[in-house]
Design a protein around this motif. Structure first.
Motif, PDB file in Angstrom:
ATOM      1  N   CYS A  76      10.095   8.439   5.564  1.00 13.93           N
ATOM      2  CA  CYS A  76       8.790   7.814   4.754  1.00 13.93           C
ATOM      3  C   CYS A  76       9.104   7.129   4.720  1.00 13.93           C
ATOM      4  O   CYS A  76       9.690   6.106   5.088  1.00 13.93           O
ATOM      5  CB  CYS A  76       8.286   9.115   3.568  1.00 13.93           C
ATOM      6  N   LEU A  77       7.758   5.971   4.583  1.00 13.93           N
ATOM      7  CA  LEU A  77       7.827   4.815   4.577  1.00 13.93           C
ATOM      8  C   LEU A  77       7.794   4.185   2.725  1.00 13.93           C
ATOM      9  O   LEU A  77       6.647   5.150   1.997  1.00 13.93           O
ATOM     10  CB  LEU A  77       6.336   4.304   5.250  1.00 13.93           C
ATOM     11  N   ALA A  78       7.828   3.408   2.629  1.00 14.30           N
ATOM     12  CA  ALA A  78       7.887   2.643   1.328  1.00 14.30           C
ATOM     13  C   ALA A  78       8.248   1.230   1.071  1.00 14.30           C
ATOM     14  O   ALA A  78       8.519   0.675   1.680  1.00 14.30           O
ATOM     15  CB  ALA A  78       9.218   3.372   0.203  1.00 14.30           C
ATOM     16  N   GLY A  79       7.470   0.688  -0.524  1.00 10.52           N
ATOM     17  CA  GLY A  79       7.766  -0.921  -0.289  1.00 10.52           C
ATOM     18  C   GLY A  79       9.259  -0.941  -1.547  1.00 10.52           C
ATOM     19  O   GLY A  79       8.933  -0.265  -2.683  1.00 10.52           O
TER      20      GLY A  79
ATOM     21  N   SER B 183       0.790  -1.353  -0.580  1.00  9.70           N
ATOM     22  CA  SER B 183      -0.148  -0.836   0.022  1.00  9.70           C
ATOM     23  C   SER B 183       0.361   0.847   0.145  1.00  9.70           C
ATOM     24  O   SER B 183       0.754   2.767  -0.093  1.00  9.70           O
ATOM     25  CB  SER B 183      -0.679   0.184   1.431  1.00  9.70           C
ATOM     26  N   ARG B 184       2.054   0.919  -0.169  1.00 13.02           N
ATOM     27  CA  ARG B 184       2.951   2.494  -0.509  1.00 13.02           C
ATOM     28  C   ARG B 184       3.519   2.735  -1.930  1.00 13.02           C
ATOM     29  O   ARG B 184       3.586   1.786  -2.607  1.00 13.02           O
ATOM     30  CB  ARG B 184       3.897   1.959   0.640  1.00 13.02           C
ATOM     31  N   GLU B 185       3.846   3.511  -1.839  1.00 14.73           N
ATOM     32  CA  GLU B 185       4.932   3.531  -3.238  1.00 14.73           C
ATOM     33  C   GLU B 185       6.309   2.888  -3.476  1.00 14.73           C
ATOM     34  O   GLU B 185       6.830   2.887  -2.185  1.00 14.73           O
ATOM     35  CB  GLU B 185       5.382   5.517  -3.021  1.00 14.73           C
TER      36      GLU B 185
ATOM     37  N   ALA C 100       2.862  10.275  -4.402  1.00 13.94           N
ATOM     38  CA  ALA C 100       1.814   9.388  -3.325  1.00 13.94           C
ATOM     39  C   ALA C 100       1.499  10.717  -3.077  1.00 13.94           C
ATOM     40  O   ALA C 100       2.350  11.427  -2.322  1.00 13.94           O
ATOM     41  CB  ALA C 100       3.032   8.653  -2.529  1.00 13.94           C
ATOM     42  N   TRP C 101       0.373  10.254  -2.268  1.00 13.76           N
ATOM     43  CA  TRP C 101      -0.446  11.696  -1.369  1.00 13.76           C
ATOM     44  C   TRP C 101       0.277  11.502   0.226  1.00 13.76           C
ATOM     45  O   TRP C 101       0.134  10.633  -0.228  1.00 13.76           O
ATOM     46  CB  TRP C 101      -1.980  11.565  -1.282  1.00 13.76           C
ATOM     47  N   PHE C 102       0.611  13.346  -0.116  1.00 14.06           N
ATOM     48  CA  PHE C 102       1.694  13.389   1.086  1.00 14.06           C
ATOM     49  C   PHE C 102       0.435  12.681   2.597  1.00 14.06           C
ATOM     50  O   PHE C 102      -0.942  13.485   2.794  1.00 14.06           O
ATOM     51  CB  PHE C 102       1.315  14.497   1.609  1.00 14.06           C
TER      52      PHE C 102
ATOM     53  N   CYS D 279       5.377  10.120   6.319  1.00 11.95           N
ATOM     54  CA  CYS D 279       4.734   9.829   5.581  1.00 11.95           C
ATOM     55  C   CYS D 279       4.866   8.918   5.402  1.00 11.95           C
ATOM     56  O   CYS D 279       5.322   7.766   4.846  1.00 11.95           O
ATOM     57  CB  CYS D 279       5.577  11.104   4.072  1.00 11.95           C
ATOM     58  N   ALA D 280       3.607   8.087   5.720  1.00  8.85           N
ATOM     59  CA  ALA D 280       3.272   6.781   5.383  1.00  8.85           C
ATOM     60  C   ALA D 280       3.009   6.175   4.072  1.00  8.85           C
ATOM     61  O   ALA D 280       3.002   4.813   3.933  1.00  8.85           O
ATOM     62  CB  ALA D 280       2.020   6.870   6.695  1.00  8.85           C
ATOM     63  N   HIS D 281       3.029   6.796   3.607  1.00 10.85           N
ATOM     64  CA  HIS D 281       2.683   6.631   2.379  1.00 10.85           C
ATOM     65  C   HIS D 281       3.513   7.015   0.801  1.00 10.85           C
ATOM     66  O   HIS D 281       3.672   6.035   0.143  1.00 10.85           O
ATOM     67  CB  HIS D 281       1.436   7.422   1.170  1.00 10.85           C
ATOM     68  N   GLY D 282       4.456   7.656   1.251  1.00 13.59           N
ATOM     69  CA  GLY D 282       5.981   7.385   0.455  1.00 13.59           C
ATOM     70  C   GLY D 282       6.314   8.852  -0.482  1.00 13.59           C
ATOM     71  O   GLY D 282       5.992   8.464  -1.578  1.00 13.59           O
TER      72      GLY D 282
END
Length: 758
Positions: free
Chosen positions: A670-673, A639-641, A691-693, A707-710
Motif C-alpha cells: 500500500c501507499l502511505a504518507g 491524501s494517504r493514511e 483508510a477505505w480500501f 492499496c493507493a490509500h494506505g
C-alpha cells in the motif's frame, strides 16, 4: 430569524446535539455534561451528504445481466441503479432460491454491528431477526475486538463478563491503586468510543492523567499517560516480560500463597514452568531481557514495586489480536493472582483499560432496551474472523474451543452495518473469497469497499436520518435520538428494507409484529421501563422521555463475580471446572493445541520482515467510519493514511517527512504518507486501520495491485490467534518500507464507482 432546533442524538463516539441548516448541512455540538468530548464529532457534518453516499438501489451489471454466480468482477464492474421494487424483488427471489435449493445454512448473515449506536436500528440485530423469520442463517460468533479473550476467559475465570463487564471505575482506581502496570499502555485515543455511545467521557479524562503511578509497557509513547514511565518493549514480547515478573515474585517469595491456595488451581504447574522444570529454561529477567528489550534490572525492580502495594495489572485488547493472543491475557491474570489482589478495589486484573471508553466508566451495569432477534433454526456458525476461510474452503474442517467443525458452503452473503474490507486481514485474500458466493447483498450508507464488492447495494440511512434509543455499556444516560435530516437520496432504514423483503417472503407479520419503527421504540422502552419498575426504579413514560431528550440511568448495586468469589470461593465459585481461577486448565490442555497449551507460555514468533508494523486504531475516526469526514481527511499525508517511522528507520531508507512511501510484504502493498517521530521504538512502524480500501494497479510492479490509500490490512496475515479461539490476529505484522518513485496514483476510494440508470 427562526430559532435553531438542536436535537439530541448519540453515536459510538458519544452523545451530542445536532441541527440541520437550511441548505441541508448539519452542525453539531457536544453534550453539555461531557468532560472530554470526542474529537470525532468533527467528522459528522461532512459525512451525511458526501459524494460517496449510496443514493439509490444499485445492481452490479454483470450480475444483473448474467444472473447469480461466482464472479471475479466484484469491485471491478459498474453498477446500474434501479427502483426499490426491482431491487427488493431480486433480493427476495435470491433468498428464496438459495434456501429452497441449498437450505438456510447456505445464507451467511454477515453483519458486524458497528453500523449504528441505536438500540433498535442496530443493523446486526435487524438483519439477524429478519433471517431468523425466514428459516435462519449461518452466523458468526465472538468479535474482532476481543474475540480471543471471549473464548479464553471462561476457561480461566468462568466467563468473559467477570473481567470485561465489571472493571473498576477510574474513581475507584484513583482512590485505591498505588500502581497500574499497563501491558499495551493506556492509549487514550481509543477512549472516545464505546459500542452504543457514551454520554460522559470520564474514562478519557481520567486515563490521560490517572493520578496514579503507571508503568506503561508499549513500543509507542502515545500509549503512555501523563507522568507514566515508558518501558519500550519489542512488539509481541509482552508474555516474556510477564513471565519474568512472575518469576521474580516466585523466586523472592513475594507471591500471595494464601490467595493462590484458596482461590486458584494449577499454580504448581505454572510455577514449575517459571522455574524451567518443564523446558529447562527458567523465566528469569535475564532470559526475558534480550527477547523484549527491557533491562533485567528494570524488570526485577518493577516486580518488587508491584508487590509493595495495591497493583492493577491491565492488558489492552490489542495484545490478544495476534498469534498466541491468549497468552498475554492468561499470563496477566496469573501475574495478578500471584499478587493476591484479584477482587480487591483498584487491584487485580483489568482487560481493556485504554481500549474502550466503557472500561473504567462510572455508569451502571444495566440491561438496556434490545431488539429481540428470535431463535436461529440453523446451528451452523463460524468464529467471526474466519470468513475468508469459510468462503474459500467449504467443507474444510477446523478446530475451535475443543470442537472439530466444518465450514458450510455459502451461496448468498447478506451484509448490513459493517465493512469487512476495513477490519478483516489480508484483503487481497478476502477479495478472492468474496468472488465465490453466487450473490452478495449489502446495505450501505456509502460506497465503501464492501459495497463495491457486492452484487446488490441497498442504500441505508445514517443515524442522523432516523429515530432511535441510544445508550452504551456502562453509559450514564439513555438518549432519545431525534431525527436531524431527511433521508438522503432514496435511502431507507434497515427495518424498512427488511420489512419489504419479509413481505415478499411471507414473513412481514413475524418480522414487524405489526409495529412501525416508532411503535418499536415505544414498545422497547415500555418493556425496559416495566422491568426497571419491578426493581424499584421509577422512570418517565415514553412521551415524556422523548420530549426531555434523555434520562439519567438509575444507579444499580454492583456485585462483581470476582469480588463475590474472593470473599467466599467455596460458597460462590466461578464457572470453571474447579470453581477457581485456573492458572492451569486441564480442559484446555486436553484439547492438544500446540498454540494454546494448558497454562500461559512463551510462544516465540518468527520475524518475517525488517520492520514490525502495528495496525492500531486511528485517533481520527472509528475504524473506517468517518474516513470522509474533516478530522480524518485533515490527518492524511499526500491524501494517504500516515505511517509513523522512527528517524533512524526513515534515514536508513532515504525517507523524508511528508513523502509518499510504499509499505510491502509478501501478501501485498500500500501507499502511505510518511511521518517521522521518535515517539515509536526503532524498528517499529505504525499504520492505523480504517483508510477505505482502494486497490489499483501498482505502477512500479506491473501485474500487481496496491492499496493507493494506505489500508494496512493488505499486509496483515489472515491466520487465527490459535486453534482454541480462532480469533483475529491482525494487530501486528512485518513489513518493509521504501520511497515511492513511480507515477502517483490518485486516491479513488472517496469517489463513487461508475453508476448508470436502468
Amino acid at each position: 430569524m427562526p430559532t435553531e432546533r438542536w436535537v439530541p442524538t448519540t453515536a459510538h463516539w458519544g452523545a451530542y446535539q445536532a441541527t440541520a441548516d437550511a441548505d441541508g448541512g448539519v452542525r453539531v455540538r457536544p453534550h453539555p455534561d461531557d468532560p472530554a468530548p470526542s474529537p470525532l464529532l468533527g467528522n459528522v457534518p461532512g459525512v451525511a451528504r458526501h459524494d460517496t453516499r449510496v443514493m439509490r438501489p444499485a445492481i452490479r451489471r454483470g450480475w444483473l445481466t448474467g444472473g447469480p454466480g461466482p464472479s471475479s468482477q466484484r469491485a471491478r464492474d459498474e453498477f446500474v441503479e434501479v427502483d426499490w421494487d426491482t431491487a427488493l424483488d431480486l433480493v427476495a427471489a435470491q433468498l428464496d432460491r438459495v434456501r429452497v435449493e441449498s437450505g438456510n445454512e447456505a445464507i451467511f448473515g454477515g453483519s458486524y454491528g458497528w453500523g449504528s449506536a441505536g438500540r433498535f436500528h442496530h443493523a446486526q440485530s435487524q438483519l439477524h431477526r429478519f433471517l431468523n423469520t425466514i428459516g435462519g442463517y449461518t452466523s458468526s460468533r465472538n468479535n474482532y475486538s476481543f474475540g480471543t479473550s471471549q473464548v479464553l476467559l471462561p476457561h480461566v475465570v468462568g466467563s468473559s463478563a467477570a473481567v470485561l463487564g465489571y472493571a473498576d471505575s477510574w474513581a475507584t482506581v484513583r482512590e485505591h491503586t498505588d500502581l497500574i502496570v499497563a501491558f499495551g499502555g493506556l492509549p487514550t485515543k481509543n477512549l472516545s468510543v464505546s459500542p452504543g455511545g457514551v454520554t460522559r467521557h470520564t474514562s478519557a479524562a481520567a486515563a490521560a492523567d490517572p493520578g496514579v503511578a503507571v508503568a506503561s509497557i508499549s513500543p509507542l509513547t502515545a500509549d503512555v499517560p501523563a507522568g507514566g514511565r515508558w518501558y519500550s518493549i519489542e512488539p509481541g514480547t509482552d508474555v516474556a516480560m510477564q513471565l519474568a515478573l512472575a518469576q521474580v515474585l516466585l523466586a523472592e517469595d513475594l507471591h500471595d500463597t494464601d490467595f493462590l491456595s484458596r482461590c486458584c488451581t494449577g499454580f504448581d504447574v505454572f510455577a514449575g514452568y517459571l522455574r524451567g522444570e518443564t523446558d529447562g529454561v527458567p523465566k528469569t529477567p535475564e532470559w526475558a531481557a534480550p527477547i523484549c528489550g527491557i533491562a533485567a534490572g528494570d524488570i526485577r525492580e518493577l516486580a518488587r514495586r508491584m508487590a509493595s502495594g495495591r497493583t492493577l495489572v491491565t492488558v489492552t485488547w490489542s495484545l490478544q489480536r495476534a498469534r498466541g493472543g491468549e497468552q498475554p491475557v492468561w499470563a496477566g491474570i496469573a501475574l495478578a493472582a500471584m499478587l493476591g489482589q484479584i477482587g480487591l478495589p483498584g487491584g487485580g486484573f483489568g482487560h481493556g483499560y485504554g481500549s474502550m471508553a466503557d472500561v473504567g466508566d462510572e455508569g451502571p451495569v444495566l440491561w438496556l432496551p434490545t431488539l429481540p432477534q428470535g431463535p436461529n433454526p440453523v446451528s451452523t456458525f463460524i468464529p467471526v474472523a474466519r470468513i475468508a476461510d469459510m468462503l474459500l474452503n467449504p467443507g474444510a474442517q477446523y478446530d475451535y474451543n475443543g470442537q472439530r467443525l466444518a465450514y458450510p458452503d455459502i451461496r448468498l452473503v447478506h451484509w448490513a452495518g459493517g465493512n469487512p474490507f476495513h477490519h478483516h486481514q489480508d484483503l487481497n485474500r478476502l477479495r478472492r473469497a468474496f468472488a465465490r458466493p453466487e450473490t452478495v447483498v449489502v446495505h450501505e450508507t456509502h460506497w465503501t469497499a464492501t459495497a463495491r464488492h457486492a452484487d446488490v447495494v441497498l442504500p441505508a440511512t445514517t443515524t442522523l436520518e432516523r429515530e432511535d434509543l441510544g445508550a452504551g455499556r456502562r453509559d450514564t444516560h439513555l438518549t432519545a435520538m431525534h431525527r436531524v435530516l431527511d433521508p438522503v437520496g432514496e435511502a431507507r432504514d434497515d427495518f424498512s428494507i427488511l420489512s419489504g423483503l419479509a413481505e415478499r417472503l411471507g414473513a412481514r407479520q413475524r418480522f414487524t409484529e405489526g409495529r412501525s419503527a416508532r411503535g418499536w421504540l415505544e414498545h422497547l422502552y415500555d418493556k425496559w421501563r416495566d422491568q426497571l419498575r419491578a426493581q424499584g426504579h421509577e422512570l418517565p413514560d415514553f412521551d415524556t422521555f422523548w420530549a426531555d431528550g434523555e434520562l439519567r440511568l438509575p444507579a444499580m448495586p454492583e456485585n462483581p463475580p470476582l469480588v463475590r468469589f474472593r470473599e467466599d470461593p467455596e460458597g460462590d465459585p466461578l464457572h470453571t471446572p474447579s470453581g477457581r481461577i485456573e492458572l492451569h486448565s486441564a480442559k484446555v490442555e486436553s484439547f492438544g493445541y500446540e498454540d494454546c497449551p494448558g497454562h500461559p507460555v512463551w510462544l516465540p514468533q518468527e520475524r518475517r520482515g525488517p520492520l514490525h508494523l502495528i495496525a492500531n486504531q486511528p485517533p481520527t475516526r472509528l475504524h473506517g467510519q468517518g474516513d470522509v469526514g474533516a478530522v480524518s481527511r485533515e490527518s492524511k499525508v499526500a491524501s494517504r493514511e500516515p505511517i509513523t517511522l522512527h528517524p533512524d528507520d526513515a534515514a536508513a531508507r532515504g525517507i523524508t517527512e511528508g513523502s509518499v512511501v510504499r509499505v510491502f510484504n509478501d501478501r501485498g502493498s500500500c501507499l502511505a504518507g510518511a511521518r517521522i517521530s521518535d515517539r515509536v521504538r526503532p524498528g517499529v512502524a505504525v499504520l492505523p486501520t480504517g483508510a477505505w480500501f482502494d486497490p489499483q494497479p501498482d505502477p512500479q510492479h506491473p501485474g500487481q495491485e496496491l492499496c493507493a490509500h494506505g489500508n494496512p490490512n493488505v499486509l496483515t496475515e489472515d491466520v487465527p490467534a490459535s486453534r482454541l479461539s480462532q480469533g483475529c490476529a491482525g494487530q501486528r505484522t512485518h513489513v518493509d518500507v521504501e520511497p515511492f518513485t513511480g507515477p502517483l496514483p490518485e486516491v479513488t476510494a472517496h469517489t463513487p464507482p461508475p453508476l448508470h440508470r436502468a
